[in-house]
Design an enzyme around this catalytic site. Structure first.
Site, PDB file in Angstrom:
ATOM      1  N   THR B  54       0.513  -0.851 -11.874  1.00  0.00           N
ATOM      2  CA  THR B  54       0.223   0.567 -12.055  1.00  0.00           C
ATOM      3  C   THR B  54      -0.380   1.072 -10.750  1.00  0.00           C
ATOM      4  O   THR B  54      -1.227   0.391 -10.148  1.00  0.00           O
ATOM      5  CB  THR B  54      -0.661   0.846 -13.287  1.00  0.00           C
ATOM      6  OG1 THR B  54      -0.850   2.264 -13.402  1.00  0.00           O
ATOM      7  CG2 THR B  54      -2.016   0.166 -13.237  1.00  0.00           C
ATOM      8  N   GLU B  55       0.094   2.232 -10.277  1.00  0.00           N
ATOM      9  CA  GLU B  55      -0.211   2.650  -8.901  1.00  0.00           C
ATOM     10  C   GLU B  55      -1.687   2.982  -8.673  1.00  0.00           C
ATOM     11  O   GLU B  55      -2.105   3.134  -7.541  1.00  0.00           O
ATOM     12  CB  GLU B  55       0.696   3.812  -8.469  1.00  0.00           C
ATOM     13  CG  GLU B  55       0.638   5.066  -9.308  1.00  0.00           C
ATOM     14  CD  GLU B  55       1.763   5.128 -10.341  1.00  0.00           C
ATOM     15  OE1 GLU B  55       2.147   4.056 -10.878  1.00  0.00           O
ATOM     16  OE2 GLU B  55       2.232   6.242 -10.624  1.00  0.00           O
ATOM     17  N   ASN B  56      -2.465   3.096  -9.749  1.00  0.00           N
ATOM     18  CA  ASN B  56      -3.891   3.342  -9.541  1.00  0.00           C
ATOM     19  C   ASN B  56      -4.677   2.044  -9.332  1.00  0.00           C
ATOM     20  O   ASN B  56      -5.906   2.065  -9.371  1.00  0.00           O
ATOM     21  CB  ASN B  56      -4.463   4.163 -10.695  1.00  0.00           C
ATOM     22  CG  ASN B  56      -4.250   3.515 -12.035  1.00  0.00           C
ATOM     23  OD1 ASN B  56      -3.140   3.094 -12.362  1.00  0.00           O
ATOM     24  ND2 ASN B  56      -5.296   3.411 -12.819  1.00  0.00           N
ATOM     25  N   SER B  96      -1.937  -0.537  -2.990  1.00  0.00           N
ATOM     26  CA  SER B  96      -1.036  -0.202  -4.088  1.00  0.00           C
ATOM     27  C   SER B  96       0.254   0.422  -3.567  1.00  0.00           C
ATOM     28  O   SER B  96       1.354   0.067  -3.984  1.00  0.00           O
ATOM     29  CB  SER B  96      -1.730   0.764  -5.050  1.00  0.00           C
ATOM     30  OG  SER B  96      -0.844   1.081  -6.098  1.00  0.00           O
TER      31      SER B  96
END
Lengths: 236, 223
Positions: B54-56, B96
């Site tokens: 997940t990009e966070n 990320s």
């Protein structure tokens, strides 16, 4: 002796001046330094350019800073989310400027700024509205657009633990933009749940080395933005 | 009753997600978009190990937390509470998007407003001048991830085709989509055009053609 600790959020942010560019960490409420932001609302300086992934929710934290008329321009990737109404209202009324940046380009612009890189090429946004008017160049048959590094006068960041040197570790997905923002700001101001003795943080585990941090303030029990929003809180 | 008024429903969202999951090789690193793509996580076949990013800032996204155990500092890109699997890693946004933009993620599954026959994707803005523009990580994902799969209803709620000759909404990326999984069919974007690979039970090629605003090639592999 080096000791980057200050005694209160107010003391931590009091040098932020009118017209400053301020990076604010957080992905939604995770990692949002709400006590530092509230101190900046109390401080009252305006005409700020704020670089942050979102624009806050309800009328607390970043949304309170915007509602208070202190922000001239937002640079962000996702300015609307659940319970976000302050920014949309002001934006529709033409009272706040927006520079919309893809999230990875935003992160890379900050990373580049912190690393002394003035600009770079990326494939992100090629062929879309967000690449219009930007210089482009082809490398190995693929098109890329030129994006500029971002620096700021100040960064407001939330971390989990610090020592007096300013070495930081974060908590889970609350790190997000914090570590890169610390590198790209002239003065990085960090609120942490706990300050520990020098040497207690394993050097292998330091995420942000102290060189990137100017001030550390302890906020042992930070407010939770979503709880404040659910309770209908308005800051101040 | 005429052909055109017959109610064609095809696969459920869960069945669509299972079709996507079946096409993800064991050992893949995968990013799932917000909405229907999230269902793919629950459909990974037993014995197959895929790692969700997940990009966070989390590699190794686990299932939803049990009631009462949500941690507001452990969320996904849709800002929903998640868990981290054993062997997970946390990292900042620089790392990320190095994963995403540097081509380290194998597959990304995204929702769509429109997909063109050449694989152009529109999924971030309707272009409505009154809307607040918000792009998030969509443009980075389509530019950097190796394979882009789209999972979407075949038409809008009003019945308008979402698979079109040219997108009319603002683009997220050009020529980025490889496969499209809808409630009616699985389509592949090829140099020759859009190829229908699978049809949902009870759905005919003609019915899919009728609900698609782009030419289709019949290349079914489940006949």
């Amino acid at each position: 002796m080096i000791d980057k600790q200050v005694s209160s959020p107010h003391e931590a942010i009091t040098s932020i001046h009118d017209g400053a560019t301020v990076m604010i960490g957080g992905f939604g409420e995770a990692g949002s330094p709400i006590e530092l932001i509230h101190a900046l609302v109390d401080h009252g300086v305006g005409n700020l350019t704020v670089i942050s992934n979102n624009t806050g929710s309800g009328r607390v934290g970043l949304a309170a800073l915007i509602a208070n008329g202190q922000v001239r321009k937002m640079i962000c990737s996702y300015p609307r989310s659940a319970n976000s109404m302050v920014f949309p209202e002001l934006f529709r009324a033409g009272k706040i400027e927006l520079e919309l940046v893809p999230q990875g380009t935003l992160a890379e612009r900050i990373r580049a700024g912190g690393a002394g890189i003035p600009a770079f090429y990326t494939a992100t946004s090629v062929g879309t509205q967000l690449a219009e008017g930007k210089e482009s160049r082809t490398f190995d048959g693929r098109e890329y657009v030129l994006e500029h590094g971002l620096r700021a006068d100040f960064a407001l960041v939330k971390a989990e633990k610090a020592d007096r040197y300013g070495n930081l570790i974060y908590n889970k997905t609350a790190g997000n933009f914090g570590p890169i923002m610390c590198t790209a700001a002239e003065t990085a101001i960090v609120q942490v749940r706990e300050v520990v003795e020098v040497g207690e943080i394993d050097p292998e585990c330091v995420v942000t080395p102290g060189i990137f941090v100017s001030r550390v303030v302890t906020v042992a029990s930070p407010e939770q933005e979503s709880a404040l929003v659910a309770a209908g809180s308005v800051y101040p | 009753m005429s052909m055109t008024s017959r109610q064609v429903t095809g696969w459920t969202r869960e069945e669509m997600a299972a079709l996507v999951a079946a096409d993800i090789p064991d050992g893949s690193y995968v990013n799932l978009g917000i909405g229907i793509p999230e269902l793919v996580a629950q459909c990974v076949p037993a014995g197959v190990e895929i790692i969700l990013q997940t990009e966070n800032g989390l590699l190794g996204v686990g299932p939803e937390p049990a009631e009462g155990t949500a941690d507001l500092e452990l969320i996904n890109a849709g800002k929903k509470p998640v868990t981290a699997i054993p062997g997970a890693a946390y990292f900042h946004h620089g790392d990320s998007f190095t994963m995403i933009r540097g081509g380290h993620i194998d597959i990304c599954v995204l929702g769509a407003m429109q997909v063109s026959r050449r694989g152009d994707l529109a999924n971030w803005s309707t272009g409505d001048p009154d809307a607040i523009p918000a792009v998030g990580g969509a443009m980075d994902l389509v530019a950097g991830v190796r394979k882009i799969f789209v999972i979407t209803e075949h038409t809008t709620r009003k019945g308008e085709p979402k698979i079109v000759d040219e997108c009319t909404y603002p683009l997220t990326g050009k020529r980025v989509v490889e496969r499209i999984y809808t409630n009616l069919a699985v389509l592949e974007v090829t140099e020759e055009g859009l190829v229908v690979r699978k049809l949902a039970p009870g759905v005919t090629f003609g019915e899919v053609e009728e609900k698609t605003a782009a030419p289709l090639i019949d290349g079914q592999c489940n006949r």
